[in-house]
Write a protein that holds these residues in place. Sequence first.
Motif, mmCIF file in Angstrom:
data_model
loop_
_atom_site.group_PDB
_atom_site.id
_atom_site.type_symbol
_atom_site.label_atom_id
_atom_site.label_comp_id
_atom_site.label_asym_id
_atom_site.label_seq_id
_atom_site.Cartn_x
_atom_site.Cartn_y
_atom_site.Cartn_z
ATOM 1 N N GLY A 132 0.792 -1.218 0.000
ATOM 2 C CA GLY A 132 0.000 0.000 0.000
ATOM 3 C C GLY A 132 0.828 1.273 0.000
ATOM 4 O O GLY A 132 2.056 1.264 -0.036
ATOM 5 N N SER A 133 0.132 2.406 0.065
ATOM 6 C CA SER A 133 0.805 3.704 0.071
ATOM 7 C C SER A 133 1.407 4.025 1.423
ATOM 8 O O SER A 133 2.296 4.867 1.526
ATOM 9 C CB SER A 133 -0.196 4.796 -0.327
ATOM 10 O OG SER A 133 -1.302 4.804 0.580
ATOM 11 N N ALA A 134 0.934 3.358 2.488
ATOM 12 C CA ALA A 134 1.494 3.585 3.827
ATOM 13 C C ALA A 134 2.831 2.876 3.998
ATOM 14 O O ALA A 134 3.665 3.285 4.801
ATOM 15 C CB ALA A 134 0.512 3.117 4.903
ATOM 16 N N GLY A 135 3.038 1.797 3.247
ATOM 17 C CA GLY A 135 4.307 1.094 3.276
ATOM 18 C C GLY A 135 4.355 -0.061 4.241
ATOM 19 O O GLY A 135 3.490 -0.224 5.104
ATOM 20 N N ALA A 136 5.386 -0.889 4.080
ATOM 21 C CA ALA A 136 5.593 -2.063 4.925
ATOM 22 C C ALA A 136 7.078 -2.411 4.898
ATOM 23 O O ALA A 136 7.833 -1.938 4.044
ATOM 24 C CB ALA A 136 4.757 -3.243 4.426
ATOM 25 N N THR A 137 7.493 -3.247 5.855
ATOM 26 C CA THR A 137 8.899 -3.622 5.974
ATOM 27 C C THR A 137 9.214 -4.812 5.081
ATOM 28 O O THR A 137 8.533 -5.837 5.137
ATOM 29 C CB THR A 137 9.249 -3.960 7.429
ATOM 30 O OG1 THR A 137 9.024 -2.805 8.243
ATOM 31 C CG2 THR A 137 10.700 -4.392 7.559
ATOM 32 N N LEU A 138 10.257 -4.669 4.252
ATOM 33 C CA LEU A 138 10.730 -5.770 3.414
ATOM 34 C C LEU A 138 11.717 -6.638 4.194
ATOM 35 O O LEU A 138 11.639 -7.864 4.171
ATOM 36 C CB LEU A 138 11.375 -5.222 2.144
ATOM 37 C CG LEU A 138 12.017 -6.248 1.198
ATOM 38 C CD1 LEU A 138 10.971 -7.219 0.670
ATOM 39 C CD2 LEU A 138 12.728 -5.546 0.049
#
Length: 444
Positions: A397-403
């Motif tokens: 999403g646009s909020a992001g997440a940890t890879l």
Amino acid sequence: MGVTPHRIPRTRRRHWTALLGAAALAVTAGGAMAAPAAAAANVDFPTHCVPPPIAGIPPIDGTTTAKITVDNATPKVGDTVTVTYTVVTPAASNPTDLALPADIMTPTGKVTLGGAQTGSVTVAGPKKNDPVPGRGTFPSFSMTGAFTVTAPGAITLSPGDYNIHTSYILELDTPCTVTDPPAPVSETVTAADNPPANTRAIQLGAASGAPGAAVTVTGSDFTPGATVTLAGRSGAVQTADTATVTADAQGRLSGSLVVNDRTTTGVVAYEGGAWSAEKGAGPVAYVVIDDQPVPEGSQKLTTTVKAGTLSMSQAGDAVTMSPVAFGSGAPSTGGLNAVTVKDFRGGPAGWSLTGKVTDFSGPGAKIDAGKLSWRPACTTKAGSPSTCQAGSAGVVGSAGATLASAPDGTLTGGEFTANAELSLDVPAFTPPGSYAGVLTLTLT
């Protein structure tokens, strides 16, 4: 029928209300989402169901078959667990020759908790049921609810009383109670303790000193009155340099540690007999400066290891995902180009690699950024001081997440490779054409 309710003859009205009283046991499972469970079991228990008095039907004593499932069988204290109570086989069936219409019944009930946590969970289902033929078997129905875990240990879940509310000509209730409570245990969750976050911290009066020098150590948020050990660390190993202090009534401490070990790289403080991350603070970096004079006829040799940088590179900047047929609403899948992280700083800090994505723009339409999910993976090059951890699978999403990430430590660094399986949930009947979004990766 063609007859308004207020004109139904007395004998006919009695027939209808009798039907309603029995029908209050019929609901489908279609409206409640069953939670996944690992070891839930169907259980049978005697049930006493009382139709509304206006129905003119005697109580129904029968056997209910039910099952309890949960969305998380291994929660921690403080977690919320969603519970689904499914009545697989109700205690009665339709006793009349008349068919029952759809969507007239709403179930509610209780799930009984036992073991490490007692009480009950209120559950409810939707107003939704398929038509039931005359003399037909009532279908299964489900109800859902949630509870917050308040104690560690094994928590048992048993089916409890349930009630069926009908909205057909009249508003009626048919309560069904467990004849010999509690009913057998259908599911057990094992809750783990969830200790409060460790906020203990220490500061040093100096970042370096000569062998045998004392360094001042102050700290906060320790257990009031606790005996706290101050100790030197050489990498991940504790040295022989230790001292003890007592935390005051506010959990603060102040003391000094004499550092003799020339290999010392940091100082820690902890409660208890040995270091633990749960009851300790640090390490805080400390360097022993060996300023001893060189003996006559000797030469002191010195070298320097220079700290590097934290950087990343990627194998490519474009990903072609699989096509999706118009109208199918299927996922479009692909693989993220591999990302190489090099941490050559040589300090105690870890790192985090995150990603966020824009909406996917296409021919007069777009696919929302929240439709992109990933399943990250990360590998560590042999010999690296740190070990990378893959982020959680889920929405980018646009909020992001940890890879991927690597934790803080006494000495961190190394080379790492991160990638991810990508899946874009393309809504059914998205207009045909090419859609593109930009996934931005940030290393901190």
